[in-house]
Design a protein around this motif. Structure first.
Motif, PDB file in Angstrom:
ATOM      1  N   GLU A 100       0.806  -1.223   0.000  1.00 47.54           N
ATOM      2  CA  GLU A 100       0.000   0.000   0.000  1.00 47.54           C
ATOM      3  C   GLU A 100       0.837   1.271   0.000  1.00 47.54           C
ATOM      4  N   ARG A 101       2.151   1.134   0.136  1.00 52.20           N
ATOM      5  CA  ARG A 101       3.012   2.313   0.130  1.00 52.20           C
ATOM      6  C   ARG A 101       2.763   3.135  -1.122  1.00 52.20           C
ATOM      7  N   GLU A 102       2.753   4.453  -0.964  1.00 53.20           N
ATOM      8  CA  GLU A 102       2.499   5.318  -2.106  1.00 53.20           C
ATOM      9  C   GLU A 102       3.683   5.310  -3.065  1.00 53.20           C
ATOM     10  N   ASN A 103       3.371   5.438  -4.346  1.00 54.83           N
ATOM     11  CA  ASN A 103       4.421   5.518  -5.353  1.00 54.83           C
ATOM     12  C   ASN A 103       5.175   6.835  -5.214  1.00 54.83           C
ATOM     13  N   GLY A 104       6.339   6.858  -5.791  1.00 52.79           N
ATOM     14  CA  GLY A 104       7.155   8.065  -5.769  1.00 52.79           C
ATOM     15  C   GLY A 104       8.429   7.813  -6.533  1.00 52.79           C
ATOM     16  N   ASP A 105       9.356   7.112  -5.898  1.00 46.35           N
ATOM     17  CA  ASP A 105      10.618   6.796  -6.543  1.00 46.35           C
ATOM     18  C   ASP A 105      10.472   5.553  -7.414  1.00 46.35           C
ATOM     19  N   TRP A 106      10.943   5.635  -8.657  1.00 47.56           N
ATOM     20  CA  TRP A 106      10.801   4.530  -9.604  1.00 47.56           C
ATOM     21  C   TRP A 106      11.548   3.285  -9.139  1.00 47.56           C
TER      22      TRP A 106
END
Length: 266
Positions: A100-106
């Motif tokens: 569930e961690r939010e996306n951000g770093d590819w």
């Protein structure tokens, strides 16, 4: 000898089997729906066209797998699949917290998907001989798609690990994600009835050990550090029952259309 169930009617005649099976199905459905939605968030935002196309396809596959698992739940309970997918509160969800961690770093997205895909493949392999025939048949079909998911993530992660800033980002991602690796092995996998009843052909400990060996070998091949969480896998027991605000924000977006008219036929 394990009870073999070929239909929902067979399961309903065995209350213990039904209870253990439903818990596993919910873990499976919520994992796939959560990672599938996170994948879809990269559409149009991935750093290259290859990533954009790949994540578009993978997101569709994962949500399709979630639909399969939700449908199996509904066959046994009479519940509505859309309501299960879109109307349940965050504290009722059973996905691994890692997902569930939010996306951000590819680099973090790729690494998370890689470790999940290895886990998902090992778990599905333990379902191909399941005593619940519909689940075994579904797992066989899903493994064909998961092969390509894992191949893509291995290829991209190996490329990112080659050096320079990309490698530094992978190392930071590994450090950020490693505390949550154990959430994958929480929940239904801790129930010994699954193996005793033949629903899974491997125990949670055996699934964790197979995952650990493969991921550790890959990290070593890429000359990446092997964190303590990979040297000895420890399930995080609340890893599917306790969630973060990130999940609540995701569900609000994911369910926006459904919530506008729950009575509609989507």
């Amino acid at each position: 000898m394990a009870t073999v169930c070929t239909s929902p009617a067979d399961v309903l005649a065995h209350p213990e089997f039904k209870e253990a099976l439903l818990a596993l199905l919910m873990d499976l459905a919520d994992d796939e729906l959560t990672i599938g939605h996170r994948d879809s968030e990269w559409l149009g935002l991935a750093p290259d066209i290859e990533g954009d196309i790949a994540f578009s396809s993978i997101a569709q596959d994962e949500v399709g797998h979630a639909t399969f698992f939700f449908d199996r739940i509904c066959e046994l309970t009479g519940e509505d699949a859309d309501e299960l997918a879109f109307a349940r509160a965050a504290d009722k969800r059973r996905n691994a917290r890692l997902l569930e961690r939010e996306n951000g770093d590819w680099a973090e997205t790729i690494l998370r998907h890689y470790v999940y895909d290895v886990f998902d493949r090992v778990r599905l392999e333990a379902l191909t001989g399941s005593s619940y025939t519909p689940l075994a048949e579904g797992a066989v079909k899903m493994l064909r798609e998961e092969y390509y998911h894992l191949l893509h993530m291995e290829t991209v992660l190996g490329r990112l690990s080659g050096g320079g800033e990309a490698r530094q980002r992978v190392e930071r991602a590994l450090d950020a994600l490693r505390p949550e690796f154990g959430t994958l092995f929480s929940g239904a996998l801790q129930d010994p009835r699954l193996q005793r009843l033949g629903i899974l052909t491997a125990s949670g400990e055996e699934i964790a050990a197979a995952w650990q060996r493969e991921v550790q070998d890959r990290l070593q091949a890429w000359r990446l550090p092997v964190p303590p969480e990979l040297q000895r896998v420890q399930p995080i027991l609340d890893g599917r029952s306790t969630h973060t605000p990130a999940l609540e924000r995701m569900l609000k977006v994911m369910a926006e259309v459904y919530a506008s008219n729950p009575a509609a036929a989507w």
